[in-house]
Design a protein around this motif. Structure first.
Motif, short mmCIF file in Angstrom:
data_model
loop_
_atom_site.label_atom_id
_atom_site.label_comp_id
_atom_site.label_asym_id
_atom_site.label_seq_id
_atom_site.Cartn_x
_atom_site.Cartn_y
_atom_site.Cartn_z
N ASN A 15 0.84 -1.20 0.00
CA ASN A 15 0.00 0.00 0.00
C ASN A 15 0.87 1.25 0.00
OD1 ASN A 15 -2.23 -1.64 0.08
ND2 ASN A 15 -2.90 -1.03 2.13
N PHE A 16 1.93 1.22 0.82
CA PHE A 16 2.84 2.35 0.90
C PHE A 16 3.54 2.57 -0.45
CE2 PHE A 16 7.12 4.06 1.75
CZ PHE A 16 6.79 5.24 2.41
N CYS A 17 4.06 1.50 -1.03
CA CYS A 17 4.77 1.61 -2.31
C CYS A 17 3.84 2.10 -3.42
CB CYS A 17 5.37 0.27 -2.70
SG CYS A 17 6.78 -0.22 -1.69
N SER A 18 2.60 1.62 -3.40
CA SER A 18 1.66 2.05 -4.44
C SER A 18 1.37 3.54 -4.34
CB SER A 18 0.35 1.24 -4.35
OG SER A 18 -0.41 1.61 -3.22
N MET A 19 1.32 4.06 -3.11
CA MET A 19 1.13 5.50 -2.92
C MET A 19 2.28 6.29 -3.54
SD MET A 19 2.39 8.20 -0.87
CE MET A 19 3.04 7.46 0.62
N LEU A 20 3.52 5.80 -3.36
CA LEU A 20 4.66 6.49 -3.96
C LEU A 20 4.59 6.44 -5.48
CD1 LEU A 20 7.57 5.25 -1.65
CD2 LEU A 20 6.28 7.39 -1.49
N LEU A 21 4.23 5.28 -6.03
CA LEU A 21 4.12 5.15 -7.49
C LEU A 21 3.05 6.08 -8.04
CD1 LEU A 21 4.33 1.33 -8.35
CD2 LEU A 21 6.03 3.10 -8.82
N ASN A 22 1.99 6.27 -7.26
CA ASN A 22 0.87 7.10 -7.70
C ASN A 22 1.01 8.55 -7.25
OD1 ASN A 22 -0.73 5.08 -9.11
ND2 ASN A 22 -1.03 4.16 -7.10
N LYS A 23 2.25 8.97 -7.00
CA LYS A 23 2.59 10.36 -6.71
C LYS A 23 1.81 10.94 -5.53
CE LYS A 23 3.95 11.16 -11.50
NZ LYS A 23 3.76 11.95 -12.74
#
Length: 349
Positions: A232-240
């Motif tokens: 979830n954390f990594c996806s937030m970074l990918l999604n700016k």
């Protein structure tokens, strides 16, 4: 042709088209080679692990072994640093603090010992210049002597020597992150765990993650988490900075979080699993583009957990394991990532 038959034909065509689209979507990735490589990596990965790959809003690969599942909670050691750095950026977004704040602004004890000019940015990038010990398992046991984060930070101020001017030399340790963690406690008059839950963990639905401890809170290495939560954390970074349609961090803060802060000549100490890499804020820069911008970043932990994002291929992978992170495991993780890369086209120059 009757109207009834025409409607039936249209339905059949639509269903067939949908199935073809679905089949194409599922067929665009072939992870058989990845499955085989994981099966052959028992020695490096250990008996209990999870591997997750995320792209375009969904998990496209999941593999678990032993009693581990994507929901299994375990200590993540230094992978905690990425979460702490993100919390700092959330407070920067709110205007509560600045990356260029001097730590003496809210921790005046550092001025007393000639360490007052260190900034929060330097804390998050291990550039404080304060003497430190290499991160190893024995240090986790030693840390139990502290009754609070405040007590630990006072020792950093009063008993640790300055070995270089702030901003000049990189030494990977728990010093800077824990100073930053204590700084925000004093600045906002609230506990670190409370701030982390409110600004990062609850917005990202990271229900299996916490920094709770019987002893002192440890912002640099004290989190427990799950593979799902880290994804979830990594996806937030990918999604700016966005997660499930809601903004957690500003796009500018994500950009700063992933920006390289060091050069190779500044690195005076790095653990073996990160030798040869530069550092951003809370994570290592594994690859860059031709302009020197970070494209692959990771935050490896001593216990074998390794969340990683690839900005060129727009995907994230989380290796979540129980065994200690060895040099062999690092090489195996990178090998597995290379196999994933073969399935996903890069869009960087």
């Amino acid at each position: 042709m009757s109207l009834k038959k025409t409607k039936t034909c249209v339905k059949v065509i639509l269903v067939t088209a949908f199935l073809l689209i679905l089949q194409h979507s599922n067929a665009q990735f072939n992870f058989q080679t990845l499955e085989a490589a994981i099966a052959a990596s028992n020695k490096e990965l250990g008996k209990e692990f999870v591997v997750l790959v995320y792209k375009d809003g969904k998990i496209i690969f999941s593999k678990s072994a032993g009693e581990f599942t994507p929901k299994t909670q375990a200590p993540i050691a230094s992978s905690s640093k990425w979460l702490t750095a993100a919390l700092i950026m959330a407070l920067v977004d709110e205007g509560k603090i600045s990356l260029d704040d001097k730590i003496s602004k809210h921790l005046p004890i550092f001025t007393k010992y000639s360490k007052g000019f260190i900034t929060i940015r330097q804390c998050l990038s291990h550039l404080t210049g304060i003497e430190s010990e290499p991160i190893k398992l024995a240090n986790f046991v030693k840390r139990n002597k502290y009754n609070s984060l405040e007590e630990e930070i006072e020792e950093f101020a009063s008993k640790r020597e300055i070995v270089s001017n702030p901003g000049l030399e990189f030494r990977y340790s728990n010093v800077g992150m824990n100073i930053a963690g204590r700084y925000i406690e004093v600045a906002l008059r609230r506990g670190f765990e409370q701030l982390m839950q409110e600004k990062i963990l609850r917005p990202l639905q990271m229900r299996g993650t916490n920094f709770s401890s019987l002893n002192a809170i440890n912002p640099s290495g004290g989190a427990q988490s799950t593979a799902n939560d880290l994804m979830n954390f990594c996806s937030m970074l990918l999604n700016k900075g966005m997660f499930n349609g809601k903004r957690v961090l500003s796009e500018e803060s994500v950009k700063l979080l992933l920006q390289t802060q060091t050069t190779s000549s500044m690195i005076k100490y790095a653990p073996k699993s990160a030798e040869g890499y530069n550092y951003a804020l809370g994570s290592w820069v594994l690859q860059t583009d031709q302009n020197g911008n970070a494209t692959v970043l990771a935050s490896p932990g001593l216990f074998g957990t390794w969340p990683m994002i690839d900005l060129c291929r727009n995907y994230a992978v989380v290796f979540f394991a129980k065994e200690l992170l060895s040099e062999e495991k690092k090489e195996q993780y990178l090998k597995l990532k290379n196999i994933i890369d073969e399935q996903i086209v890069a869009n960087c120059n």
